[in-house]
Scaffold this motif. Structure first.
Motif, PDB file in Angstrom:
ATOM      1  N   THR A  57       0.858  -1.189   0.000  1.00 47.64           N
ATOM      2  CA  THR A  57       0.000   0.000   0.000  1.00 47.64           C
ATOM      3  C   THR A  57       0.891   1.236   0.000  1.00 47.64           C
ATOM      4  OG1 THR A  57      -0.087   0.025   2.418  1.00 47.64           O
ATOM      5  CG2 THR A  57      -1.806  -1.223   1.255  1.00 47.64           C
ATOM      6  N   GLU A  58       0.274   2.410  -0.257  1.00 44.47           N
ATOM      7  CA  GLU A  58       1.050   3.647  -0.356  1.00 44.47           C
ATOM      8  C   GLU A  58       1.805   3.957   0.931  1.00 44.47           C
ATOM      9  OE1 GLU A  58       1.759   5.560  -2.890  1.00 44.47           O
ATOM     10  OE2 GLU A  58       0.620   4.283  -4.251  1.00 44.47           O
ATOM     11  N   ASP A  59       1.187   3.696   2.099  1.00 43.74           N
ATOM     12  CA  ASP A  59       1.852   4.029   3.364  1.00 43.74           C
ATOM     13  C   ASP A  59       2.996   3.069   3.703  1.00 43.74           C
ATOM     14  OD1 ASP A  59       0.323   1.840   3.892  1.00 43.74           O
ATOM     15  OD2 ASP A  59      -0.697   2.658   5.645  1.00 43.74           O
ATOM     16  N   GLU A  60       3.170   2.025   2.896  1.00 44.23           N
ATOM     17  CA  GLU A  60       4.286   1.096   3.098  1.00 44.23           C
ATOM     18  C   GLU A  60       5.448   1.391   2.157  1.00 44.23           C
ATOM     19  OE1 GLU A  60       2.523  -3.173   4.328  1.00 44.23           O
ATOM     20  OE2 GLU A  60       1.748  -2.427   2.400  1.00 44.23           O
ATOM     21  N   ILE A  61       5.286   2.394   1.291  1.00 46.21           N
ATOM     22  CA  ILE A  61       6.291   2.684   0.271  1.00 46.21           C
ATOM     23  C   ILE A  61       7.018   3.979   0.634  1.00 46.21           C
ATOM     24  CG2 ILE A  61       6.682   3.187  -2.171  1.00 46.21           C
ATOM     25  CD1 ILE A  61       4.157   1.588  -2.788  1.00 46.21           C
ATOM     26  N   GLY A  62       8.350   3.908   0.675  1.00 43.14           N
ATOM     27  CA  GLY A  62       9.161   5.084   0.963  1.00 43.14           C
ATOM     28  C   GLY A  62      10.055   5.424  -0.219  1.00 43.14           C
ATOM     29  N   LYS A  63      10.994   6.324   0.025  1.00 43.00           N
ATOM     30  CA  LYS A  63      11.933   6.758  -1.016  1.00 43.00           C
ATOM     31  C   LYS A  63      13.333   6.295  -0.643  1.00 43.00           C
ATOM     32  CE  LYS A  63       9.324  11.020  -1.949  1.00 43.00           C
ATOM     33  NZ  LYS A  63       8.406  10.961  -0.786  1.00 43.00           N
ATOM     34  N   GLY A  64      14.185   6.183  -1.651  1.00 46.64           N
ATOM     35  CA  GLY A  64      15.559   5.780  -1.401  1.00 46.64           C
ATOM     36  C   GLY A  64      16.467   6.248  -2.517  1.00 46.64           C
ATOM     37  N   TYR A  65      17.743   6.449  -2.183  1.00 46.72           N
ATOM     38  CA  TYR A  65      18.741   6.851  -3.185  1.00 46.72           C
ATOM     39  C   TYR A  65      19.635   5.653  -3.470  1.00 46.72           C
ATOM     40  CZ  TYR A  65      22.578   9.283  -5.480  1.00 46.72           C
ATOM     41  OH  TYR A  65      23.533   9.674  -6.378  1.00 46.72           O
ATOM     42  N   GLU A  66      19.693   5.251  -4.747  1.00 43.32           N
ATOM     43  CA  GLU A  66      20.457   4.059  -5.142  1.00 43.32           C
ATOM     44  C   GLU A  66      21.919   4.415  -5.357  1.00 43.32           C
ATOM     45  OE1 GLU A  66      19.469   0.314  -7.918  1.00 43.32           O
ATOM     46  OE2 GLU A  66      19.749   2.184  -9.025  1.00 43.32           O
ATOM     47  N   ILE A  67      22.770   3.915  -4.474  1.00 44.70           N
ATOM     48  CA  ILE A  67      24.216   4.121  -4.612  1.00 44.70           C
ATOM     49  C   ILE A  67      24.797   3.101  -5.588  1.00 44.70           C
ATOM     50  CG2 ILE A  67      26.430   4.075  -3.394  1.00 44.70           C
ATOM     51  CD1 ILE A  67      25.045   5.095  -0.945  1.00 44.70           C
ATOM     52  N   SER A  68      24.334   1.866  -5.466  1.00 44.85           N
ATOM     53  CA  SER A  68      24.733   0.797  -6.380  1.00 44.85           C
ATOM     54  C   SER A  68      23.531  -0.135  -6.549  1.00 44.85           C
ATOM     55  CB  SER A  68      25.940   0.026  -5.843  1.00 44.85           C
ATOM     56  OG  SER A  68      25.619  -0.600  -4.619  1.00 44.85           O
ATOM     57  N   LYS A  69      23.684  -1.160  -7.366  1.00 44.30           N
ATOM     58  CA  LYS A  69      22.558  -2.039  -7.674  1.00 44.30           C
ATOM     59  C   LYS A  69      21.951  -2.660  -6.416  1.00 44.30           C
ATOM     60  CE  LYS A  69      21.282  -6.039 -10.501  1.00 44.30           C
ATOM     61  NZ  LYS A  69      21.744  -7.074 -11.462  1.00 44.30           N
ATOM     62  N   ASP A  70      22.777  -2.994  -5.459  1.00 46.53           N
ATOM     63  CA  ASP A  70      22.298  -3.683  -4.257  1.00 46.53           C
ATOM     64  C   ASP A  70      22.354  -2.818  -3.005  1.00 46.53           C
ATOM     65  OD1 ASP A  70      21.875  -6.107  -5.702  1.00 46.53           O
ATOM     66  OD2 ASP A  70      24.031  -6.504  -5.592  1.00 46.53           O
ATOM     67  N   HIS A  71      22.567  -1.529  -3.169  1.00 37.38           N
ATOM     68  CA  HIS A  71      22.704  -0.661  -2.000  1.00 37.38           C
ATOM     69  C   HIS A  71      21.860   0.600  -2.191  1.00 37.38           C
ATOM     70  CE1 HIS A  71      25.550   1.421   1.105  1.00 37.38           C
ATOM     71  NE2 HIS A  71      24.309   1.270   1.533  1.00 37.38           N
ATOM     72  N   VAL A  72      20.759   0.700  -1.425  1.00 32.47           N
ATOM     73  CA  VAL A  72      19.867   1.846  -1.486  1.00 32.47           C
ATOM     74  C   VAL A  72      19.765   2.468  -0.097  1.00 32.47           C
ATOM     75  CG1 VAL A  72      17.507   2.629  -1.947  1.00 32.47           C
ATOM     76  CG2 VAL A  72      18.529   0.854  -3.383  1.00 32.47           C
ATOM     77  N   ILE A  73      19.956   3.780  -0.010  1.00 33.87           N
ATOM     78  CA  ILE A  73      19.854   4.484   1.265  1.00 33.87           C
ATOM     79  C   ILE A  73      18.438   5.036   1.406  1.00 33.87           C
ATOM     80  CG2 ILE A  73      20.670   6.430   2.637  1.00 33.87           C
ATOM     81  CD1 ILE A  73      23.342   6.179   1.285  1.00 33.87           C
ATOM     82  N   PRO A  74      17.687   4.640   2.454  1.00 36.71           N
ATOM     83  CA  PRO A  74      16.325   5.169   2.641  1.00 36.71           C
ATOM     84  C   PRO A  74      16.361   6.673   2.933  1.00 36.71           C
ATOM     85  CG  PRO A  74      16.697   3.189   3.973  1.00 36.71           C
ATOM     86  CD  PRO A  74      18.034   3.631   3.461  1.00 36.71           C
ATOM     87  N   ILE A  75      15.410   7.407   2.369  1.00 39.12           N
ATOM     88  CA  ILE A  75      15.282   8.851   2.604  1.00 39.12           C
ATOM     89  C   ILE A  75      13.834   9.140   2.952  1.00 39.12           C
ATOM     90  CG2 ILE A  75      15.462  11.153   1.574  1.00 39.12           C
ATOM     91  CD1 ILE A  75      17.665  10.080  -0.217  1.00 39.12           C
ATOM     92  N   THR A  76      13.607   9.775   4.100  1.00 45.16           N
ATOM     93  CA  THR A  76      12.255  10.075   4.555  1.00 45.16           C
ATOM     94  C   THR A  76      11.841  11.476   4.121  1.00 45.16           C
ATOM     95  OG1 THR A  76      12.976  11.009   6.672  1.00 45.16           O
ATOM     96  CG2 THR A  76      12.652   8.612   6.564  1.00 45.16           C
TER      97      THR A  76
END
Length: 223
Positions: A57-76
């Motif tokens: 659902t929408e409230d379960e989806i956040g944002k993230g910045y992809e540094i590499s294919k397997d590494h994403v930093i969450p951003i609120t």
């Protein structure tokens, strides 16, 4: 009355104008749905996690910045709100340029009306608009919308001020990539093209819009 997208101020020099930002355009597209041809059922798109396949659902989806294919930093949203953007609550005018020096390819997505925020803002608002009208210049400004700093062009439109988004210089591709090879043309061919252009010339885009509205109405009457 449309709901303001943003409130803040326009600043240039020692002048500050409290304003609100509203959409200057609206869409009138006919919306078509994708359906299953066999039974007419609606086609729906679901957002799923590519790790466990769970539908989210929408409230379960956040944002993230992809540094590499397997590494994403969450951003609120709080992280974005705390970013030190100097234009977070101000449209900062950085320069004035001739209107003719702006190429159409530089215009980006989004045009917004600036409305004076309260009676006190009316005088500096009108002052800025009349000054731009008198010297036939436009203002280049920086502003932040939805957590991103953007480049814009501020100009009079009727009795209002219009802010149009601009592309940054590095976002515009060179035209040399699509330029055709050298081609020989005769003067007669060019004159023929000019004559055709003359027969298709209208006074403004408003007139052209009215023409298409009339054509659309005639088509509807004939159905």
């Amino acid at each position: 009355m449309p709901r303001p997208l943003w409130s803040g101020a326009v600043s240039f020099g020692l002048v500050t104008v409290p304003i609100k930002l509203e959409n200057a355009t609206e869409r009138h597209d006919v919306s078509l749905r994708q359906v299953h041809v066999e039974d007419g059922g609606r086609i729906r798109y679901r957002k799923t996690c590519d790790i466990d396949g769970q539908v989210l659902t929408e409230d379960e989806i956040g944002k993230g910045y992809e540094i590499s294919k397997d590494h994403v930093i969450p951003i609120t949203d709080e992280d974005l709100a705390d970013m030190p953007l100097p234009t977070a609550k101000a449209i900062e005018i950085v320069a004035f340029i001739d209107r003719s020096s702006v190429d159409a390819v530089q215009y980006g997505a989004g045009s917004y009306y600036l409305t004076a925020d309260g009676p006190v803002a009316a005088k500096p608002y009108v002052l800025l608009r009349k000054a731009l009208e008198r010297n036939e210049k436009v203002a280049v400004a920086k502003f932040a919308l939805r957590g991103r700093e953007r480049l814009g062009l501020l100009r009079p439109l009727g009795d209002a001020l219009l802010l149009s988004g601009l592309h940054w210089a590095d976002e515009i591709r060179s035209s040399e990539e699509v330029t055709p090879p050298a081609t020989e043309l005769t003067d007669d061919e060019i004159d023929g093209a000019l004559e055709l252009m003359e027969t298709m010339t209208v006074d403004s885009l408003t007139d052209l819009g009215r023409f298409f509205q009339i054509i659309g109405s005639l088509v509807d009457m004939c159905r």
